[in-house]
Structure formats: structure tokens, C-alpha cells
Design a protein around this motif. Structure first.
Motif, PDB file in Angstrom:
ATOM      1  N   HIS A  71      -5.429 -12.363  -9.835  1.00 14.39           N
ATOM      2  CA  HIS A  71      -4.277 -11.472 -10.042  1.00 14.39           C
ATOM      3  C   HIS A  71      -4.674 -10.031  -9.736  1.00 14.39           C
ATOM      4  CE1 HIS A  71      -2.848 -14.994 -12.179  1.00 14.39           C
ATOM      5  NE2 HIS A  71      -3.955 -14.966 -12.898  1.00 14.39           N
ATOM      6  N   ASP A  72      -3.956  -9.403  -8.833  1.00 18.48           N
ATOM      7  CA  ASP A  72      -4.140  -7.965  -8.629  1.00 18.48           C
ATOM      8  C   ASP A  72      -3.211  -7.244  -9.594  1.00 18.48           C
ATOM      9  OD1 ASP A  72      -5.716  -8.832  -6.583  1.00 18.48           O
ATOM     10  OD2 ASP A  72      -4.441  -8.066  -4.959  1.00 18.48           O
ATOM     11  N   VAL A  73      -3.742  -6.225 -10.240  1.00 19.10           N
ATOM     12  CA  VAL A  73      -2.941  -5.479 -11.217  1.00 19.10           C
ATOM     13  C   VAL A  73      -2.511  -4.159 -10.577  1.00 19.10           C
ATOM     14  CG1 VAL A  73      -2.871  -4.489 -13.526  1.00 19.10           C
ATOM     15  CG2 VAL A  73      -4.227  -6.570 -13.086  1.00 19.10           C
ATOM     16  N   GLU A  74      -1.261  -4.116 -10.134  1.00 19.80           N
ATOM     17  CA  GLU A  74      -0.785  -2.962  -9.354  1.00 19.80           C
ATOM     18  C   GLU A  74      -0.300  -1.848 -10.247  1.00 19.80           C
ATOM     19  OE1 GLU A  74      -1.500  -3.007  -6.461  1.00 19.80           O
ATOM     20  OE2 GLU A  74      -1.487  -5.058  -5.744  1.00 19.80           O
ATOM     21  N   SER A  75       0.391  -2.231 -11.302  1.00 17.68           N
ATOM     22  CA  SER A  75       1.055  -1.218 -12.116  1.00 17.68           C
ATOM     23  C   SER A  75       1.086  -1.722 -13.553  1.00 17.68           C
ATOM     24  CB  SER A  75       2.455  -1.030 -11.534  1.00 17.68           C
ATOM     25  OG  SER A  75       3.341  -0.620 -12.514  1.00 17.68           O
ATOM     26  N   LEU A 170     -12.718  -5.385  -9.404  1.00 17.40           N
ATOM     27  CA  LEU A 170     -12.105  -4.147  -8.909  1.00 17.40           C
ATOM     28  C   LEU A 170     -11.037  -4.431  -7.862  1.00 17.40           C
ATOM     29  CD1 LEU A 170     -12.232  -0.988  -8.907  1.00 17.40           C
ATOM     30  CD2 LEU A 170     -13.712  -1.199  -6.897  1.00 17.40           C
ATOM     31  N   HIS A 171      -9.888  -3.771  -8.020  1.00 18.33           N
ATOM     32  CA  HIS A 171      -8.895  -3.756  -6.950  1.00 18.33           C
ATOM     33  C   HIS A 171      -9.115  -2.453  -6.198  1.00 18.33           C
ATOM     34  CE1 HIS A 171      -5.542  -5.156  -4.815  1.00 18.33           C
ATOM     35  NE2 HIS A 171      -4.603  -4.426  -5.362  1.00 18.33           N
ATOM     36  N   GLY A 172      -9.871  -2.523  -5.140  1.00 20.64           N
ATOM     37  CA  GLY A 172     -10.301  -1.326  -4.408  1.00 20.64           C
ATOM     38  C   GLY A 172      -9.115  -0.531  -3.896  1.00 20.64           C
ATOM     39  N   MET A 203      -9.475  -5.719  -2.052  1.00 22.40           N
ATOM     40  CA  MET A 203      -8.951  -4.423  -1.637  1.00 22.40           C
ATOM     41  C   MET A 203      -7.426  -4.419  -1.708  1.00 22.40           C
ATOM     42  SD  MET A 203     -11.739  -2.880  -1.212  1.00 22.40           S
ATOM     43  CE  MET A 203     -10.987  -1.312  -0.730  1.00 22.40           C
ATOM     44  N   HIS A 204      -6.883  -3.284  -2.190  1.00 22.77           N
ATOM     45  CA  HIS A 204      -5.444  -3.078  -2.297  1.00 22.77           C
ATOM     46  C   HIS A 204      -4.808  -3.132  -0.904  1.00 22.77           C
ATOM     47  CE1 HIS A 204      -1.710  -1.629  -3.801  1.00 22.77           C
ATOM     48  NE2 HIS A 204      -1.865  -0.358  -3.495  1.00 22.77           N
ATOM     49  N   TYR A 205      -3.620  -3.711  -0.834  1.00 22.84           N
ATOM     50  CA  TYR A 205      -2.881  -3.880   0.435  1.00 22.84           C
ATOM     51  C   TYR A 205      -3.605  -4.809   1.400  1.00 22.84           C
ATOM     52  CZ  TYR A 205       1.213  -0.808   0.392  1.00 22.84           C
ATOM     53  OH  TYR A 205       2.439  -0.269   0.147  1.00 22.84           O
ATOM     54  N   LEU A 206      -4.651  -5.456   0.914  1.00 22.74           N
ATOM     55  CA  LEU A 206      -5.524  -6.261   1.782  1.00 22.74           C
ATOM     56  C   LEU A 206      -6.027  -5.446   2.976  1.00 22.74           C
ATOM     57  CD1 LEU A 206      -3.762  -9.759   1.833  1.00 22.74           C
ATOM     58  CD2 LEU A 206      -5.218  -8.765   0.083  1.00 22.74           C
TER      59      LEU A 206
HETATM   60 ZN   LIG Z   1      -2.778  -4.132  -4.514  1.00 17.95          ZN
END
Ligand SMILES: [Zn+2]
Length: 352
Positions: A71-75, A170-172, A203-206
Motif C-alpha cells: 500500500h502506498d500512503v499518498e495522503s 519508503l514511498h520515495g 517510488m511515488h508516481y512509479l
Molecule cells: Zn504515490
């Protein structure tokens, strides 16, 4: 492993040759739409390695294959728009208490009220299917779409995730996939909040540049990455449904990091009719099972709020149920990394 592949059609696919100097979108990403091989629904390289006896995986406790749940935690703070919309939805169902809780929860730093502080709920849900997962958190205040939060607000939540058997990685940040200094700061910031070393990253946004991003991540001490999948299509980006050590064509050597390739991302399914999306997921799971591989699934933590994202939550539960019935080992990236490393599948496959 490369020696086995070198004189075959699969070498270029495995080393992602087409991505070197290939087309990129406005975020610097290599998309499926730029891909020469249009059928990415089959793990052709893993399949070749297995058929030729170069890869024979046994997962623990007689699990037939593995699912890496992530799970990526965006917000972590709902906007006013989101808050009012969901409060109104509750109100329309005459659930007035829940409606009021949404208003109270706005910006309140409390996990019981805030619908986006759902990490424990997600782990509890997965536990019903004997699964657990990884959560990738951002540790930067820079983002193009303003999805920012201070990781230090989440210290207690991070510890709860660890206590429940999950992983924190980490979600870079958006600006960091080609910026080692930034990424280093983010890793340190997260580790300070967690009080523990982190080994995994997405990484964010891949956003990902082959091979530079792998090299940067390896240099910063990450043990595994799980960014490598298409942003616009579920499937096997370099024909692998197993963890692998990436190869740097520019330097002519392997990079010291494990890639657990991303196969299914929620976002690349949601534009499709639900039956079509399910058929794609089912086929990818079935073929990963056949190859005794790892199916990595990304379901963003914001897609679990029943009142707003009921269909997405239901879809995820359907995946969990399907995986459980197939006896998949549903676990975190850290567990997959650890198991794969201890069993030396790398070494066995790279000795030739
Ligand atoms: Zn992301």
C-alpha cells in the motif's frame, strides 16, 4: 542467470534494453504504450528459466506461490471536499453519527476518527485471509499534487504496523527518483520517525529510470525496490514474475538490490469495466501461481474507505479471497526479500 539468457530472445526483455534511451512520458516514465512487446500478461523470462531448470522455487509451508501485498500512503488528511462529501453520504443513509464523525475527524490527529488512518484496519482485513502487507510512506514535504504530510505525525501508527507484523517502507518522493541527496534525506527522516532501518521502497508516481534509479536505491542501502511495473498496464514489465537482481547495461554489471516487480496496481484497473478488470487480475494470478512466482499488488491506502470507495474495497477483498483459496503466501515485501535471499535463489541462478 544472465549467462543462461544471453544467447536467447529473452535477454533483451530481461535487461529492459528497450528502456535505454526509449520514449518517456511527461513524468519521465517508460509506459506500456511505449513497449515493443505488447503481450505483457505472460512472465516469459521466468517461464523460460523454469522450463530449462534454472529456477526452482519452493515457498514456505507448502504455499504454491507468493503475493506481495503493498500500500502506498499518498495522503493522510482528507480534504474538506472529501470530508463534506462523505459526511453527506452518511447523512443520506441516516447514519448521522458517522456523518458527524467525519466532520470531527477533519484534520484531527487521531487514528480512530480519521478515515485515512486506516493502516490497522487494512492489516486486520488482510489477517482474515492470513495475509499481511507493506506500507510505503512519504517522508518529504515536496509533491506536485500537494499530497503531503509530516511522517512524524504518524509515529504511533508506524509502530502499530510493525507490531501487527506489517512492514513500513519508503514511498520515495516525486522529485527524488533521480536525486540521491533528496532520497537520502527522506530515508533518514522516515527512519527517525520509525526508529528502525527501512529496507524497502516504492517510488511515488512509479517514476523510475532504468538503470539509474536502481543504482541510487542500492547506493542508499535499500535492500529491495518494488516500483518496477507499468504505470498504465498490469503485467510483467521485463517478463519476470520472480524477484531478480537488475542488470546495468551501461556499466555491464548487476546492481546490488532486489527488485520485486510490481504486477498489479489498483489505478491501472479502475478505468476498465469491472468484469474485464477481474479477468486480467485472475489471469495474472493464475500464471504467477503456475510459475511459483510472486504477484505484487499495490492497493493505495486511500482506496479502503467504504463510504467513498466501496467497490475498490470489495475488489481488493475479492483478490484476497482468491489468493487464499489458491494457497498463496500473502505477505510483505520484507518477508519476500528475506525468504528469497535466505534461499539463495539469486546465487543458484547466477552461478553458471
Ligand atoms: Zn504515490
Amino acid at each position: 542467470m544472465l549467462d543462461y539468457l544471453r544467447n536467447t530472445d529473452f535477454y533483451d526483455v530481461f535487461v529492459a534494453k528497450q528502456e535505454y534511451g526509449g520514449a518517456k512520458d511527461q513524468f519521465g516514465r517508460f509506459l506500456y504504450k511505449f513497449c515493443q512487446n505488447k503481450d505483457v500478461s505472460k512472465p516469459v523470462v521466468s517461464d523460460f528459466l523454469i522450463k530449462n531448470g534454472f529456477l526452482d522455487v519452493n515457498w514456505p509451508e507448502n504455499h504454491r506461490f507468493a503475493a506481495c501485498l503493498t500500500h502506498d500512503v499518498e495522503s493522510i488528511y482528507p480534504t474538506w471536499k472529501y470530508t463534506l462529501f462523505t459526511a453527506a453520504k452518511f447523512a443520506s443513509k441516516l447514519e448521522l453519527k458517522n456523518s458527524l464523525r467525519r466532520i470531527i475527524a477533519k484534520n484531527k490527529k487521531s487514528s480512530s476518527e480519521n478515515p485515512f488512518w486506516n493502516f490497522k484496519q487494512i492489516l486486520k482485513l488482510e489477517d482474515q485471509y492470513d495475509g499481511k502487507s507493506s506500507f510505503y510512506f512519504k517522508a518529504t514535504l515536496r509533491d506536485i499534487v500537494n499530497w503531503i504530510y509530516d511522517i512524524e505525525d504518524l509515529t504511533d501508527e508506524l509502530h502499530s504496523i510493525i507490531d501487527m507484523g506489517g512492514e513500513v517502507g519508503l514511498h520515495g518522493g516525486f522529485f527524488s527518483y533521480n536525486n540521491p541527496e533528496e532520497l537520502k534525506k527522506e530515508k533518514k527522516h522516515l527512519e527517525k520517525a520509525l526508529n528502525k532501518e527501512t529496507i524497502g521502497v516504492r517510488m511515488h508516481y512509479l517514476r523510475f529510470e532504468v538503470p539509474e534509479t536502481w543504482r541510487i536505491l542500492s547506493d542508499l542501502g535499500f535492500k529491495y525496490d518494488t516500483t518496477y511495473g507499468f504505470p498504465d498496464m498490469p503485467g510483467f514489465r521485463n517478463g519476470m514474475c520472480h524477484p531478480f537482481k537488475p542488470y546495468d547495461l551501461n556499466l555491464g554489471k548487476e546492481i546490488d538490490i532486489m527488485e520485486i516487480p510490481l504486477i498489479i496496481m489498483d489505478g491501472s484497473l479502475f478505468g476498465l469495466p469491472i468484469d474485464e478488470a477481474w479477468t486480467i487480475v485472475q489471469n495474472l494470478i493464475d500464471i504467477t501461481e503456475k510459475n511459483k512466482g510472486v504477484i505484487t499488488i499495490l492497493w493505495h491506502s486511500n482506496n479502503f474507505d467504504k463510504i467513498f470507495n466501496g467497490n475498490k474495497l470489495k475488489f481488493y477483498e475479492k483478490i484476497l479471497s482468491y489468493l487464499k483459496n489458491k494457497n498463496a503466501w500473502m505477505t510483505s515485501g520484507a518477508d519476500i526479500y528475506d525468504y528469497w535471499r535466505r534461499n539463495k535463489y539469486f546465487r543458484r541462478t547466477s552461478e553458471s
